[in-house]
Design an enzyme around this catalytic site. Structure first.
Site, PDB file in Angstrom:
ATOM      1  N   CYS A 161       0.802  -1.224   0.000  1.00 13.08           N
ATOM      2  CA  CYS A 161       0.000   0.000   0.000  1.00 13.08           C
ATOM      3  C   CYS A 161       0.841   1.284   0.000  1.00 13.08           C
ATOM      4  O   CYS A 161       0.509   2.244  -0.694  1.00 13.08           O
ATOM      5  CB  CYS A 161      -0.970   0.017   1.184  1.00 13.08           C
ATOM      6  SG  CYS A 161      -0.258  -0.513   2.756  1.00 13.08           S
ATOM      7  N   HIS A 170      -2.427   6.504   4.333  1.00 14.72           N
ATOM      8  CA  HIS A 170      -1.009   6.570   4.666  1.00 14.72           C
ATOM      9  C   HIS A 170      -0.460   7.919   4.198  1.00 14.72           C
ATOM     10  O   HIS A 170      -0.577   8.281   3.023  1.00 14.72           O
ATOM     11  CB  HIS A 170      -0.235   5.453   3.955  1.00 14.72           C
ATOM     12  CG  HIS A 170      -0.556   4.074   4.430  1.00 14.72           C
ATOM     13  ND1 HIS A 170      -1.370   3.809   5.511  1.00 14.72           N
ATOM     14  CD2 HIS A 170      -0.127   2.848   3.988  1.00 14.72           C
ATOM     15  CE1 HIS A 170      -1.449   2.501   5.688  1.00 14.72           C
ATOM     16  NE2 HIS A 170      -0.714   1.894   4.782  1.00 14.72           N
TER      17      HIS A 170
END
Lengths: 372, 372, 372, 372
Positions: free
Chosen positions: C153, C255
């Site tokens: 990710c 993130h």
């Protein structure tokens, strides 16, 4: 008392969050020395510091860090211990605690397994240490062994705050509304995806525990009619009605609890406040002096600012052994309704609400001469 | 209705958190078009995107971003607006809202300033839109202008959940325990040092508001004796007792609220559940059809899993206009006590609990023909 | 394309957090229809809504809620599916994905198991969809089946932001600092006791993945010398140096990543900014048009306020398929040092960083005619 | 030294978060006694406990709680104080600190105002207490008065971790990446709506401060050519390149910081680790023995578990005066690139990173005889 003459204690569930608190709180204890560590089979034979995911901000006590961990069901390993502290899950506590009792051990347990047994007390030291005398009956039955439990963490805070009120005014009914921290669920416990920025309005069995345990703790321990050969003492629940709403909030440690209370007799808010204000100044009763080596100054603190208690600011009062109350006010602003008093309290759920109360109970039994 | 024929509306307090919600919710509204933005003097003459600290995850509507901001007390600037939405602080709302009313505007306000006025209703569209008819009296008094308020955010959730219960079984008493998100306090609002990992068991004036507003909203609007020339309608508070405990928790958006309810007549948990389950399937009543352009499917949702509602999972139901209820159960597990029913509810405090209800009230007035 | 003519797809690991995203994102997909759900053995034969701990704010799609769950290794159950989406743990993905490939399936995987295989590409649709052509070699080897992976990710966000820079200026070195949300760890994943109010400066294997995968994705896929019968195409890593620091922070989703970049040739901050600003306005390249039914407007967004991107405000840009960049500035304020450019980016770790990229890869293969 | 003979100190900005830390840390100090409290005009003449929004978990020291607060610019009120601790905002610190200096006071300041003055040192006790000797030049200029500053909170942690490395191997370049707690922004500081569940990748001026201050602190203080009558000592910045990325995360206290370091000469990871491991065992240098009454055991702690340091677990090491380092590893997993070493560190931003360093600097000056 030097280390050699201290009483040896065993800790069951030593690697869990409550087990860690036992080890932290028993470091340098005046009378007790952790001698044997018990955990689940997969920690067996590891040294403690490798077996534990240590979650406390103070380091692992150096004499414990390298101790070998035993399986909890390795009963022989605990032979030299007079006291067993149990931080076990209920699933395994039920039988293991009975086994240790029949071996003559003094078992002090956080597990719910035996709380509702007719011969086992649920004790919070400053509230009902007189209930501890019922261990005499157990000692007769179980070769000198006995079990003393302490309540569910929320109940602990509730009964400390209610004690001076029920003693002075009586209580007919109480509504309990909790905002509980995640440490109450152990480790790994609550997944972060469930609780970050969220509230979970449900904690399994928690409401039932609060309702039942509050009534037993605040009830009477009286002589039974003597017909039962196995027991001469009997718990009579306090007749108050108790109802609870329990919630999980994104707080690490400390349960904040709101109460609505219907008193047994009329009293003003000021009178109730004075009883709670005065209570914290009392010398703790004779039988709860031994509060983890040195007594906290107060059983109850009452900071009189409107936005307290708060976990962040009040958690460490009395080293986690003090319950903080605040916002004592009438039952409603417009008057009327079923309740006379509202207040909020804070309890340190893993200190007073768990390991701390177990240790205080052991201290009380030690003082009463039930542990030799 | 194209943009040219839409009703022009002004937003007071347009840069605050509730003001932002107004602007977000009114984007592409079927009947209303934001035409004038009002804010405090230090935003005056800035363009909106420079004046606002935008806090919503959707972008500032493109037609609003470059609009000039006016001072709220520049009354002339709002001349073309038939509707004024007020997201003002109470300190300035009291006089400004009156000024706009006397200018003939239809004022829909989140501020508490006029909620307790004898001729101003507090309205939640799905609960008591019939109270809106009292604006006729105001219109006579104030040259066609009137004020309609919506309640405090927590009260909004409470009255939506109580409405089907009070309508079916009656209610004698309710205890309200809230866990409120920080967005309820506006911006900058709650400092992060106060709330990260913490609970604050106090929100100024919040408990009083819940106790008073719930009774007014669930009360009756009846003809007065006609002797007062200025008013032919009168609010009679519902006689239920209401008592509240309010708390701030580290959640961004969404108030979670526990209720203990004493019913007006005997009913089983199942009967109460059925009324709440059934309620969400109802077609919204005739007069609350216009729910921000297109109606939400449900006024109330009742997901029947034990750990709901949760802000994280249920906040956006019905685009923030649906109240989610859960955990409908008896008053206590052991029976007895003052209450028959416990439940938990979730309300989106800045949508249904603030700007959303204001807009729904304006839609209701529009439909009733009170705005021309 | 109606439901009957859509391509049937199977989802492996359908009850996990990434599996849930697959199901959410594929609801109403233009070309694909979820036909078979696979999970671990203990979910077998349950209906989906009972097997899953659903964590998304949108409800379970109604056609999925009551579908039966199959064991992932019940290969026959997936017979009718042309496409297999894998949200499996690496431990089981390694063999299962190979099994499905040899059965002729087009496997799109989030697992790391095959990312470093010499014949399997790691693809982010807007970055290196040209690498997908290597599946032709796999199809020859494995009876029409093939595996396409998407990266870790964090890497996904990094390569999207680096792509326009490397294409225009070249890149010699990049330092990656991540602040990753807890959803990246799955469910139950990170215990709340570990992350509430805390930072964990370590995520197992994450730094290695970022360093390796970035170089493979930004590298070339070139014709090999043709001597290997099994493969005519070969991945050549980009020669840039990559170094990563990865951290877990108490954020649910998204993130945030800081980059320090050494360019391949001299360029001003303004030139780099312009390339990134310009990039988001580009029509996506021909071969990545099919972005989950309808393309996001932007591959990259660049809000030019100094305190962006933020998970709370920018996560949902482009429905989670857009990477947001910000704070493009020189390598240091005083000049000198190894780096030319600093910037910050945000990637939606479970949409673009996981299920979303898998689906985009399947869409690309569908468009290229690799799936019939 | 009893209370009567202790040195009287004044605290400017006593009601702010750093001011509170001063008061907490100076309670029972061996040599210093808080005698005068200064705050902004609107706290003037209040008693301290009413003027302050106390945010620490320990109570307000009883001798301070009822002290009267003076306005900071009431210079006369501080006449009896030899030492002035300044927790002022830079906006007011610039002039006020100069005023107190010219009055002959020893001023120890957290404010940035004078950090970059050519005759004022920035000092962290364990790093560059030799820079303090430059106050002799100030004393000549300003009638015995002088200013010593301590750095920005992040810089404090960085220079402590870099000191043993630069002393042993030299450093050519360092990249600093911070995840900073909200207490660094004071009170009310960061609004909770901005940071709950979020990351803010920007802190105004913070990156510039880290880049400049690190070089000054790790630089040399050398004799100048003597031509300037007012100063015989001169700061020469360390020639290393410094570049910073600063971020705010939802943590209450403790800044977590990742470093990538290019050494001055070749060294293995093991050699660097050994220098850091060894450092914490050193007796603190002669001139920083007086660490807030009793020295912390370690300047640096290095717990050798892969997921440390963490704010939750390591913040209180050495009572907040110890910097914790961890994850010492090579510059990248695949080799190559500009950096030799990566590591993570944690600094208590309001203790060592603010009030604690000021007090240590005062202690050093006291020991050196600069304060009589």
């Amino acid at each position: 008392m030097n280390n050699c003459t201290k009483i040896k204690v065993g800790v069951l569930g030593a690697t869990g969050t409550v087990g860690q608190r036992f080890i932290q709180l028993l470091e340098n204890h005046q009378h007790f020395k952790v001698a044997v560590l018990g955990a689940s089979a997969n920690s067996k034979d590891k040294i403690y510091k490798d077996a534990v995911h240590w979650l406390l901000a103070t380091p692992i006590p150096s004499d414990i860090a390298n101790m070998k961990v035993h399986a909890c069901d390795d009963i022989e390993a605990f032979n030299d211990c007079l006291i067993i502290f149990s931080a076990l899950d209920a699933s395994v506590a039920t039988n293991l605690e009975k086994t240790f009792r029949i071996k003559g051990k003094a078992v002090f347990s956080n597990a719910k397994s035996h709380r509702y047994d007719s011969d086992v007390p649920i004790v919070v030291s400053s509230v009902n240490s007189d209930h501890i005398r019922c261990v005499q009956d157990q000692k007769k039955m179980y070769q000198g062994g006995f079990i003393v439990t302490n309540p569910n963490c929320s109940t602990t805070g509730v009964v400390v705050a209610l004690k001076p009120i029920v003693a002075t005014f009586g209580i007919k009914e109480v509504i309990v509304f909790t905002m509980q921290s995640v440490s109450g669920a152990g480790y790994p416990g609550v997944p972060s995806l469930d609780i970050l920025g969220n509230v979970i309005p449900y904690i399994g069995e928690e409401e039932e525990k609060i309702e039942i345990e509050t009534k037993k703790i605040l009830g009477e321990l009286s002589s039974s009619d003597g017909e039962q050969p196995s027991s001469s003492l009997k718990f009579n629940d306090h007749p108050m009605f108790v109802s609870a709403h329990t919630n999980r909030v994104p707080v690490s440690e400390g349960h904040t609890i709101c109460l609505s209370i219907k008193l047994g007799r009329e009293a003003t808010v000021e009178e109730v406040s004075n009883v709670l204000k005065g209570y914290h100044k009392l010398t703790p009763p004779e039988n709860c002096k031994l509060l983890i080596s040195e007594p906290p100054l107060h059983v109850i603190d009452y900071p009189q600012t409107p936005n307290r208690p708060q976990p962040k600011l009040d958690l460490e009062r009395g080293r986690g052994l003090t319950v903080t109350v605040g916002r004592i006010r009438g039952g409603s602003y417009q008057g009327g309704g079923s309740f006379d008093i509202r207040l909020t309290l804070l309890v340190h759920n893993t200190v007073l609400g768990a390991a701390g109360s177990s240790i205080q109970n052991a201290e009380t039994c030690f003082k009463f001469g039930y542990i030799q």
